[in-house]
Every structure is written in C-alpha cells, then in structure tokens.
Design an enzyme around this catalytic site. Structure first.
Site, PDB file in Angstrom:
ATOM      1  N   PRO A   1      32.928   5.786  42.696  1.00 51.69           N
ATOM      2  CA  PRO A   1      31.958   6.882  42.839  1.00 51.69           C
ATOM      3  C   PRO A   1      32.097   7.869  41.687  1.00 51.69           C
ATOM      4  O   PRO A   1      33.060   8.627  41.615  1.00 51.69           O
ATOM      5  CB  PRO A   1      32.332   7.521  44.186  1.00 51.69           C
ATOM      6  CG  PRO A   1      33.781   7.196  44.371  1.00 51.69           C
ATOM      7  CD  PRO A   1      34.013   5.873  43.697  1.00 51.69           C
TER       8      PRO A   1
ATOM      9  N   ASP B   1      36.275   9.722  38.480  1.00 46.87           N
ATOM     10  CA  ASP B   1      36.368   8.934  39.704  1.00 46.87           C
ATOM     11  C   ASP B   1      36.601   9.912  40.854  1.00 46.87           C
ATOM     12  O   ASP B   1      37.695  10.471  40.998  1.00 46.87           O
ATOM     13  CB  ASP B   1      37.528   7.939  39.584  1.00 46.87           C
ATOM     14  CG  ASP B   1      37.668   7.035  40.810  1.00 46.87           C
ATOM     15  OD1 ASP B   1      37.042   7.323  41.846  1.00 46.87           O
ATOM     16  OD2 ASP B   1      38.435   6.054  40.725  1.00 46.87           O
ATOM     17  N   HIS B   2      35.558  10.099  41.685  1.00 46.86           N
ATOM     18  CA  HIS B   2      35.630  11.129  42.720  1.00 46.86           C
ATOM     19  C   HIS B   2      36.604  10.777  43.839  1.00 46.86           C
ATOM     20  O   HIS B   2      36.935  11.624  44.672  1.00 46.86           O
ATOM     21  CB  HIS B   2      34.239  11.383  43.303  1.00 46.86           C
ATOM     22  CG  HIS B   2      33.973  12.818  43.621  1.00 46.86           C
ATOM     23  ND1 HIS B   2      34.976  13.750  43.791  1.00 46.86           N
ATOM     24  CD2 HIS B   2      32.811  13.495  43.807  1.00 46.86           C
ATOM     25  CE1 HIS B   2      34.459  14.927  44.070  1.00 46.86           C
ATOM     26  NE2 HIS B   2      33.135  14.807  44.086  1.00 46.86           N
ATOM     27  N   ARG B   3      37.086   9.534  43.875  1.00 51.76           N
ATOM     28  CA  ARG B   3      38.103   9.177  44.861  1.00 51.76           C
ATOM     29  C   ARG B   3      39.443   9.817  44.503  1.00 51.76           C
ATOM     30  O   ARG B   3      40.276  10.067  45.378  1.00 51.76           O
ATOM     31  CB  ARG B   3      38.277   7.653  44.928  1.00 51.76           C
ATOM     32  CG  ARG B   3      37.040   6.865  45.331  1.00 51.76           C
ATOM     33  CD  ARG B   3      37.245   5.375  45.158  1.00 51.76           C
ATOM     34  NE  ARG B   3      37.575   5.031  43.778  1.00 51.76           N
ATOM     35  CZ  ARG B   3      37.847   3.794  43.369  1.00 51.76           C
ATOM     36  NH1 ARG B   3      37.822   2.787  44.241  1.00 51.76           N
ATOM     37  NH2 ARG B   3      38.140   3.557  42.100  1.00 51.76           N
TER      38      ARG B   3
ATOM     39  N   ILE C   1      39.717  12.357  41.712  1.00 48.97           N
ATOM     40  CA  ILE C   1      39.598  13.655  41.041  1.00 48.97           C
ATOM     41  C   ILE C   1      38.501  14.484  41.695  1.00 48.97           C
ATOM     42  O   ILE C   1      37.347  14.046  41.784  1.00 48.97           O
ATOM     43  CB  ILE C   1      39.280  13.461  39.545  1.00 48.97           C
ATOM     44  CG1 ILE C   1      40.384  12.627  38.873  1.00 48.97           C
ATOM     45  CG2 ILE C   1      39.115  14.805  38.844  1.00 48.97           C
ATOM     46  CD1 ILE C   1      40.062  12.212  37.454  1.00 48.97           C
TER      47      ILE C   1
END
Length: 426
Positions: free
Chosen positions: A224, A398-400, A402
């Site tokens: 994501p 990477d929103h998982r 950061i």
C-alpha cells in the site's frame, strides 16, 4: 571419472539463466579458477569459473541457450589422464533407456485405463518439487524449451521418458504449466497479442525485463503506497556544488546533483529512523545505516546499484562509487551484492525534464524518493516573491511500515538538507 559441470546459482534468488557464451571448447584443458563461460542472470552477465582441473569432454548446452535451470548439466569435464575420445560414448548412454524402460516408454501410449483403474501418478514426486524424468528426457526438454512439470509421464510411477518429451511441442508445455505458488496470486494471465493489422515488431522479453515486470506488479498489488511531495529550492545546493567542483577539479572528481541527493536521502533516513525500515510479515526490520539503491537505466531495462552506508561517506566518495557502479551496470558486470539489498531507493528523472512523478517502491524496501527537474519558478523567498530554481521531490512509502507523519518528517528533513546544504558536509 567424469565431472558434471552444472548451471550455477550466481545469486540467492537465481532459478534460471542464459548461457550467453562459452569461453572454452571441447578438448580444452582447464584449471581451477579459469573462466569457462559467461552466464546471464536477470540483472547482469557473470563469469563462471572452474573449480576442478581437467579436459572439457562434452558441452551439453549450447551458447545462447535461454532459461537454463539452476542445476542443469551444461558440460562434462574429464579428469586428468582420462581418455577424452571415449567421453562422447558416455554421453550417448542415456539413449539405451529404450531397453532399460518397459516397452511402453518408447512405443505408442498405452490405452486409457478403465474408470475404476488407478490413474498414473503425476510426474512430481511426493517428496518435494522434483520431477521424475529420465536423464535423456531432461536433456531433450532443456534443448527444446519444454517444461517437464506440464507433462504426464508414461513410464513406471509416472516417470517422464523420451517418448513423452518428443511428443510435446516446444514452448507449448511451458505455456500450459501453472505458475509458481509465490507468483500465481500476483501475475495476471497472459494477454493474447492483438495487432489489428498494425505494422509492428515483436521482441522476446529479456530475463531482466521479466523480473522488472514481476517485481513491480508485486509491489503495486501487495504494497500500500502513500505519496508525499515537497517543492525544494535548489539555488544554495547548486552554488555549493559549483564551489566543491572547483576545489575537486585537481583530483578529477566532478560531483553531480544526484550525488548530493544520495547523500541527502541517506542522512535523512538516519535522522528519521522510523523511515529506514522494512516490513517483514509479523516483523519490522529497522536498519542502523542507510544503503541507497540508485536507479540506473541500461539498455536491457533498469537496475539499482547500491551505495553502501551513504550517510557516512563523503560526497566525493559517493560520486566516485556511483560512476563506477553505473559504468559496470551498463556493461552487465555488477556482482549480486552490488545490486541486491539496500534500505531505500532514489530515482532521479530530472535530467529528462520530468517535473514530478511517483516511483514504485522496490520491494522489500520501505520507501523510494523520486526526484524531478530543477526549473525556474516563482517562489517566496524571505517573504517576497522571487524567481528561484525549484524541484519537486516525491517520497513513496510502504504504509504498512511507515506512517504518514513519519514520512512527512523525512520529507521535511530532506528538504532542509537540500536548501541548507552545508549539513551534507558535516
């Protein structure tokens, strides 16, 4: 006793390669350390060195052969003093399988068993992914580009024999074979070519292009992305670069803007360690140094050589390393450790006049910085509207791993370092 030379795994992820060139021929004597072939992986062309001494008795895979699986016998080495002239007879031994196998192996396929009969086992054995096939069948399949996993064997216990392979069309079995489990969920079904009568050319994808397609599809489908963009004034950085190049002229070093960007990103990651991370399933890996992968365009595609520990290196050292890495990348001479790894990436398209873009994260890394072109723009400087040299930089995160706030902090630190560049020399 003859020694089999097999296609080596030249990197931890290598599964197959192209035997680009033989540097020896049948009958040549070799010693340990001699380079005997050039092998093309998905990223580079690497040398294959001999580890034994002897005489090349047979070459099983011709130069230019593609998709040669790791572990495939590519040549045979006769020991010192062994009669090389007898070696071809040894090569022909597998052909006797017509006698060793039951008659059904070389004759017409047996009639289909009645419904109540037990079906023939699949070629893959229950003890793993190994495919049960005779040596001759394997060699024929390798030469014709046939995927053995898609063939049902007619030999004992479902073993694939010569007749099974000869009855398959080159390429057809490979196309019908199921994709590996790790890729099946992320690789779209092949799209049939539709040229609509438009003049065109068709070029087979290189190993590198296949890898790029697979990895970037995986990244966009599984990671994501969150994108954060800042505008950065470059005037101070350009002035400092000119001064540094004047002082470094005598040593033959000429800094590029990209060299300074690499340094700025590395220092930003050290200053904001929450962004120098990697998502790893149920773990978060946090790195204590910043290794920057730098996107380099080469004729075959794209490769990302790594500047290791860029935060602790001088900009002149970074510049020297990058010139060497980029040159060897274009020649296909990088070693796997020089392009595999990295904690974050940088992609600069400013030299092409691209104002702003969003780069795709290079998995398994947690972020990539996309650098646009510096251009003259109206910009507020000291509360007054002036004309300044400004560029746009976009971080893909990477929103998982950061959070947006941490990504925003990194972008602010990066902007400050570029606009007040003396911090890059500290």
């Amino acid at each position: 006793m003859a020694i089999e030379l097999k296609m080596p795994a030249l990197s931890p992820t290598m599964e197959e390669g192209t035997l680009a060139k033989w540097l020896v021929k049948k009958g040549d004597k070799i010693e340990p350390g001699d380079v005997i072939a050039e092998i093309e992986t998905d990223k580079a062309t690497m040398e294959f060195e001999a580890i034994d001494e002897g005489v090349i008795a047979d070459i099983a895979i011709e130069a230019g052969s593609e998709n040669v699986k790791v572990g495939t016998v590519i040549a045979t080495l006769a020991e010192e003093g062994e009669d090389v002239s007898a070696a071809p007879a040894k090569k022909a031994e597998p052909k006797s399988e017509a006698k060793a196998e039951p008659a059904v192996a070389e004759s017409a396929p047996a009639p289909t068993p009645a419904p109540e009969s037990k079906p023939a086992p699949a070629a893959s054995s229950s003890d793993g992914d190994r495919i049960a096939a005779s040596p001759l069948a394997r060699r024929i399949a390798a030469n014709r580009g046939i995927d053995l996993s898609a063939i049902k064997g007619s030999g004992p216990n479902g073993r694939i024999v010569k007749a099974d392979v000869e009855g398959a069309k080159a390429g057809s079995a490979a196309a019908a074979a199921p994709a590996p489990a790790s890729a099946s969920a992320i690789t779209p079904a092949p799209v049939a070519a539709q040229d609509f009568g438009i003049p065109h050319t068709a070029e087979k994808l290189s190993n590198m292009r296949k890898t790029i397609a697979r990895r970037l599809t995986e990244s966009k489908q599984q990671v994501p992305h969150i994108y954060l963009t800042v505008d950065i004034r470059l005037d101070a950085l350009l002035k400092l670069r000119a001064e540094l190049n004047d002082s470094l002229a005598s040593s033959g070093v000429k800094l590029s803007v990209n060299d300074l960007m690499i340094k700025a990103l590395a220092k930003s990651l050290i200053a904001v360690p929450a962004c120098n991370v990697q998502f790893a399933g149920d773990q978060l890996l946090s790195f204590t140094r910043a290794d920057i992968s730098v996107a380099v365009s080469i004729p075959a595609g794209l490769i990302t050589p790594i500047v290791v520990d860029a935060g602790d290196k001088t900009v002149s050292k970074i510049s020297t390393e990058m010139k060497d890495l980029a040159a060897r990348a274009r020649e296909g001479k990088l070693q796997p450790q020089e392009y595999q790894g990295g904690t974050a990436s940088l992609s600069n398209m400013g030299m092409y006049g691209i104002k702003q873009f969003e780069a795709v994260i290079n998995p398994p890394q947690g972020m990539i910085m996309a650098i646009g072109a510096g251009e003259k723009r109206p910009y507020v400087v000291d509360d007054s509207l002036q004309i300044a040299t400004v560029m746009s930089a976009t971080g893909s995160f990477d929103h998982r791993a950061i959070d947006g706030a941490d990504g925003a902090q990194l972008m602010q630190v990066f902007k400050d370092l570029i606009e007040k560049p003396m911090g890059l020399l500290a």
